[in-house]
Design a protein around this motif. Structure first.
Motif, PDB file in Angstrom:
ATOM      1  N   THR A   1     -78.949 -58.589 -51.042  1.00  0.00           N
ATOM      2  CA  THR A   1     -80.195 -57.901 -50.720  1.00  0.00           C
ATOM      3  C   THR A   1     -80.786 -57.605 -49.418  1.00  0.00           C
ATOM      4  N   ALA A   2     -82.081 -57.633 -49.267  1.00  0.00           N
ATOM      5  CA  ALA A   2     -82.348 -56.839 -47.851  1.00  0.00           C
ATOM      6  C   ALA A   2     -82.563 -58.385 -46.875  1.00  0.00           C
ATOM      7  N   GLU A   3     -82.406 -59.675 -47.527  1.00  0.00           N
ATOM      8  CA  GLU A   3     -83.273 -60.480 -47.247  1.00  0.00           C
ATOM      9  C   GLU A   3     -81.638 -61.296 -46.306  1.00  0.00           C
TER      10      GLU A   3
ATOM     11  N   PHE B   1     -78.686 -60.526 -38.347  1.00  0.00           N
ATOM     12  CA  PHE B   1     -80.265 -60.344 -37.647  1.00  0.00           C
ATOM     13  C   PHE B   1     -80.573 -61.930 -36.757  1.00  0.00           C
ATOM     14  N   GLY B   2     -79.562 -63.259 -38.055  1.00  0.00           N
ATOM     15  CA  GLY B   2     -80.008 -64.016 -37.573  1.00  0.00           C
ATOM     16  C   GLY B   2     -79.709 -64.926 -36.595  1.00  0.00           C
ATOM     17  N   ASP B   3     -79.164 -66.026 -36.782  1.00  0.00           N
ATOM     18  CA  ASP B   3     -78.963 -67.008 -35.736  1.00  0.00           C
ATOM     19  C   ASP B   3     -77.352 -66.521 -35.296  1.00  0.00           C
TER      20      ASP B   3
ATOM     21  N   ALA C   1     -75.196 -63.185 -35.874  1.00  0.00           N
ATOM     22  CA  ALA C   1     -74.878 -61.646 -36.619  1.00  0.00           C
ATOM     23  C   ALA C   1     -72.969 -61.525 -36.828  1.00  0.00           C
ATOM     24  N   TYR C   2     -72.950 -62.051 -38.009  1.00  0.00           N
ATOM     25  CA  TYR C   2     -71.312 -61.451 -38.410  1.00  0.00           C
ATOM     26  C   TYR C   2     -70.926 -60.181 -38.999  1.00  0.00           C
ATOM     27  N   ALA C   3     -71.994 -59.126 -38.218  1.00  0.00           N
ATOM     28  CA  ALA C   3     -71.899 -57.730 -38.448  1.00  0.00           C
ATOM     29  C   ALA C   3     -72.818 -57.394 -37.464  1.00  0.00           C
ATOM     30  N   GLU C   4     -72.646 -56.043 -36.732  1.00  0.00           N
ATOM     31  CA  GLU C   4     -73.229 -54.733 -36.016  1.00  0.00           C
ATOM     32  C   GLU C   4     -73.829 -53.344 -36.949  1.00  0.00           C
ATOM     33  N   VAL C   5     -74.613 -52.880 -37.080  1.00  0.00           N
ATOM     34  CA  VAL C   5     -75.275 -51.611 -37.351  1.00  0.00           C
ATOM     35  C   VAL C   5     -75.655 -50.688 -36.215  1.00  0.00           C
ATOM     36  N   ARG C   6     -75.271 -50.128 -36.466  1.00  0.00           N
ATOM     37  CA  ARG C   6     -76.086 -48.422 -35.859  1.00  0.00           C
ATOM     38  C   ARG C   6     -75.837 -47.804 -36.987  1.00  0.00           C
TER      39      ARG C   6
ATOM     40  N   ALA D   1     -79.103 -50.737 -34.839  1.00  0.00           N
ATOM     41  CA  ALA D   1     -80.189 -51.283 -36.415  1.00  0.00           C
ATOM     42  C   ALA D   1     -80.713 -52.648 -35.739  1.00  0.00           C
ATOM     43  N   LYS D   2     -81.920 -52.848 -35.963  1.00  0.00           N
ATOM     44  CA  LYS D   2     -82.973 -53.889 -35.786  1.00  0.00           C
ATOM     45  C   LYS D   2     -83.716 -54.172 -36.515  1.00  0.00           C
ATOM     46  N   LYS D   3     -84.201 -55.957 -36.605  1.00  0.00           N
ATOM     47  CA  LYS D   3     -84.447 -56.614 -38.135  1.00  0.00           C
ATOM     48  C   LYS D   3     -84.779 -55.745 -39.193  1.00  0.00           C
ATOM     49  N   THR D   4     -85.970 -55.001 -38.559  1.00  0.00           N
ATOM     50  CA  THR D   4     -86.446 -54.267 -39.360  1.00  0.00           C
ATOM     51  C   THR D   4     -86.033 -53.110 -40.085  1.00  0.00           C
ATOM     52  N   ASP D   5     -84.188 -52.891 -39.953  1.00  0.00           N
ATOM     53  CA  ASP D   5     -84.156 -52.126 -40.602  1.00  0.00           C
ATOM     54  C   ASP D   5     -83.103 -52.507 -41.547  1.00  0.00           C
TER      55      ASP D   5
END
Length: 120
Positions: free
Chosen positions: A38-40, A47-49, A51-56, A10-14
């Motif tokens: 929220t999306a924010e 995706f911030g400074d 990342a606390y988790a990752e998404v596929r 996943a990327k920030k736009t997701d």
């Protein structure tokens, strides 16, 4: 021959798509009232400074079909990182195509490539 299933990072736009998946998962689990994210929030925490988790993201013929959200933990007994699957969800119209199984296999490959001692 190409497969109709693609799994990608996943990327920030997701962020909104991930939020939608979370809401659909909560609805499936009859916990819709519990979702506050929220999306924010996701943009900042995924995706911030830091990342606390990752998404596929799983896509079936280019359409968003499901997701897996995971993060690393650490085993003091093994002295190795681990991979913890927090959420896995496949939209109803895409079920019975092996997408959930492929998301799990994808995470297992990631865990092996990162020398994780376990996957939970």
């Amino acid at each position: 021959m190409s497969t109709p299933l693609q799994i990608r990072t996943a990327k920030k736009t997701d962020a909104q798509l991930i939020r939608d998946f979370i809401a659909e998962l909560a609805e499936f689990e009859k916990l819709s009232g519990e979702v506050k994210v929220t999306a924010e929030d996701l943009e900042r925490t995924l995706f911030g400074d830091r990342a606390y988790a990752e998404v596929r993201i799983a896509e079936w013929r280019g359409r968003p079909a499901g997701f897996a959200l995971f993060f690393h933990n650490y085993s003091t007994f093994l002295g190795q990182p681990g991979l913890y699957l927090e959420d896995l969800f496949v939209r109803p119209e895409f079920r019975s195509k092996g997408i959930g199984r492929e998301l799990l296999a994808d995470l297992a490959r990631i865990a092996r490539s990162r020398s994780c001692g376990r996957m939970e």
